[in-house]
Motif scaffolding. Structure first.
Motif, mmCIF file in Angstrom:
data_model
loop_
_atom_site.group_PDB
_atom_site.id
_atom_site.type_symbol
_atom_site.label_atom_id
_atom_site.label_comp_id
_atom_site.label_asym_id
_atom_site.label_seq_id
_atom_site.Cartn_x
_atom_site.Cartn_y
_atom_site.Cartn_z
ATOM 1 N N HIS A 28 -22.588 14.126 33.729
ATOM 2 C CA HIS A 28 -22.243 15.405 34.358
ATOM 3 C C HIS A 28 -23.476 16.267 34.625
ATOM 4 C CE1 HIS A 28 -18.401 14.034 32.698
ATOM 5 N NE2 HIS A 28 -17.843 14.758 33.634
ATOM 6 N N LEU A 29 -24.612 15.623 34.814
ATOM 7 C CA LEU A 29 -25.835 16.387 35.037
ATOM 8 C C LEU A 29 -25.779 17.238 36.299
ATOM 9 C CD1 LEU A 29 -28.678 13.906 33.997
ATOM 10 C CD2 LEU A 29 -27.896 15.961 32.775
ATOM 11 N N GLU A 30 -24.978 16.823 37.285
ATOM 12 C CA GLU A 30 -24.922 17.604 38.513
ATOM 13 C C GLU A 30 -24.401 19.024 38.247
ATOM 14 O OE1 GLU A 30 -22.966 15.145 37.725
ATOM 15 O OE2 GLU A 30 -20.884 15.489 38.367
ATOM 16 N N HIS A 31 -23.595 19.185 37.192
ATOM 17 C CA HIS A 31 -23.083 20.516 36.863
ATOM 18 C C HIS A 31 -24.151 21.389 36.189
ATOM 19 C CE1 HIS A 31 -19.252 18.289 37.332
ATOM 20 N NE2 HIS A 31 -18.798 19.455 37.748
ATOM 21 N N PHE A 32 -25.181 20.764 35.642
ATOM 22 C CA PHE A 32 -26.284 21.526 35.054
ATOM 23 C C PHE A 32 -27.309 21.954 36.102
ATOM 24 C CE2 PHE A 32 -24.814 19.396 31.160
ATOM 25 C CZ PHE A 32 -24.847 20.463 30.270
ATOM 26 N N ASP A 33 -27.272 21.329 37.271
ATOM 27 C CA ASP A 33 -28.174 21.715 38.360
ATOM 28 C C ASP A 33 -27.584 22.949 39.028
ATOM 29 O OD1 ASP A 33 -29.594 22.098 40.678
ATOM 30 O OD2 ASP A 33 -29.520 20.000 41.313
ATOM 31 N N PRO A 34 -28.158 24.117 38.802
ATOM 32 C CA PRO A 34 -27.525 25.349 39.292
ATOM 33 C C PRO A 34 -27.444 25.441 40.805
ATOM 34 C CG PRO A 34 -29.728 25.815 38.484
ATOM 35 C CD PRO A 34 -29.426 24.393 38.101
ATOM 36 N N PHE A 35 -28.160 24.582 41.510
ATOM 37 C CA PHE A 35 -28.165 24.638 42.963
ATOM 38 C C PHE A 35 -27.255 23.580 43.592
ATOM 39 C CE2 PHE A 35 -32.321 25.950 41.287
ATOM 40 C CZ PHE A 35 -32.231 27.301 41.608
ATOM 41 N N SER A 36 -26.547 22.830 42.766
ATOM 42 C CA SER A 36 -25.666 21.786 43.277
ATOM 43 C C SER A 36 -24.296 22.359 43.623
ATOM 44 C CB SER A 36 -25.505 20.676 42.238
ATOM 45 O OG SER A 36 -24.703 21.139 41.158
ATOM 46 N N PRO A 37 -23.585 21.753 44.562
ATOM 47 C CA PRO A 37 -22.214 22.199 44.850
ATOM 48 C C PRO A 37 -21.309 22.111 43.625
ATOM 49 C CG PRO A 37 -23.033 20.773 46.599
ATOM 50 C CD PRO A 37 -24.045 20.698 45.493
ATOM 51 N N ALA A 38 -21.529 21.118 42.776
ATOM 52 C CA ALA A 38 -20.689 20.961 41.587
ATOM 53 C C ALA A 38 -20.837 22.157 40.658
ATOM 54 C CB ALA A 38 -21.058 19.668 40.854
ATOM 55 N N ALA A 39 -22.059 22.638 40.455
ATOM 56 C CA ALA A 39 -22.278 23.781 39.570
ATOM 57 C C ALA A 39 -21.700 25.050 40.171
ATOM 58 C CB ALA A 39 -23.772 23.953 39.300
ATOM 59 N N ARG A 40 -21.846 25.224 41.463
ATOM 60 C CA ARG A 40 -21.318 26.434 42.098
ATOM 61 C C ARG A 40 -19.794 26.493 41.993
ATOM 62 N NH1 ARG A 40 -25.602 25.197 45.924
ATOM 63 N NH2 ARG A 40 -27.157 26.861 45.945
#
Length: 297
Positions: A28-40
């Motif tokens: 779930h690293l994409e959720h830790f990337d604050p600039f990813s659509p998943a985190a937004r």
């Protein structure tokens, strides 16, 4: 096994906790990337989650399960928009900038401003001193010994009915800062004061397990480790590890901060991440730190 050895069951649970939580975080690293659509889309504090991932990588490394997370942190710390993201919450901006410098994969040579300590409690001053030291920023804050003497670890009674949940978290974080999350021997506490702090943490841990407060349980386990009181050598510590092992889902996550607030039924990926990530991350950090020396320090 000798009397000073951790119980094999507790060690096995600890190893499964580490493997499962690290696996879930890695997926779930994409959720830790604050600039990813998943985190937004997830709705969690994006800057806070990125800083917490950096803390895990700093304190849990070297571990192969953190290789991709460490690479993400390094890329994020070079992202030109991260400083602006850290400043989006004015009430946290100064602290976030200091934590950003403290947790940088590579030590910065830039001048770092330490927020004012005026009006801060002894606990808040300890937190400020820890991050200022990690960032290499000059300051005039009191010594760890002076701050520890006025901290909750030394002043709270070892009675869970007299300790609020926010105060219990101040206890755990204070232990983290005094021992650099278990990377150093505890600073500022010795003799009767250290014995009191250890008993306080043991008492709070037993209470937390009874209430199935998973997040606090994980933090108290790590706090005991930081205070030089190996939790797996105590019945209460082994019970706490079993509590977390029972809470862990087949996917490796811990589904919330407590049994009472756990995700009830399936949730979309983003909201579930927001509910589960913090307790899963702190459980991973605890399992890695305790497992580093086989559970005995």
């Amino acid at each position: 096994m000798t009397i000073a050895d951790p119980a094999p069951t507790a060690l096995g649970d600890l190893q499964r906790l580490a493997a499962g939580t690290l696996g879930w975080l890695d997926r779930h690293l994409e959720h830790f990337d604050p600039f990813s659509p998943a985190a937004r889309a997830a709705g969690h504090g994006r800057a806070k989650a990125a800083l917490e991932l950096a803390l895990l990588c700093r304190c849990g490394a070297p571990d192969p399960g953190l290789a991709r997370a460490t690479a993400l942190v390094r890329a994020l710390w070079q992202h030109p928009d991260l400083p602006a993201l850290l400043a989006e919450q004015p009430d946290c901006a100064a602290q976030y900038r200091l934590a950003f410098a403290a947790l940088a994969p590579d030590r910065t040579t830039a001048t770092i401003d330490v927020p004012s300590a005026d009006g801060l409690s002894p606990y808040q001053r300890l937190e400020l001193r820890f991050y200022a030291d990690q960032a290499g920023a000059p300051h005039t804050l009191e010594s760890y010994q002076e701050l520890a003497a006025r901290n909750q670890l030394a002043t709270l009674p070892a009675d869970p009915s007299a300790v609020s949940i926010p105060a219990a978290y101040a206890v755990t974080h204070s232990a983290f800062y005094l021992a650099d999350f278990g990377r150093l021997p505890v600073r500022g506490l010795s003799g009767p004061a250290l014995a009191h702090a250890r008993q306080l943490v043991r008492t709070l841990l037993a209470h937390s397990v009874r209430r199935a407060w998973w997040d606090l349980t994980a933090e108290l386990l790590l706090a005991a480790h930081c205070l030089g009181d190996p939790p797996l050598l105590t019945p209460g510590g082994a019970d706490a590890v079993r509590c977390l092992a029972r809470a862990q889902r087949p996917d490796g996550s811990i589904p919330g901060r407590s049994a009472a607030t756990a995700a009830d039924g399936p949730l979309p990926a983003g909201p579930y991440f927001a509910r589960a990530y913090h307790t899963t991350l702190v459980t991973a950090l605890t399992a890695l730190r305790l497992g580093e020396d086989g559970g005995a320090r």
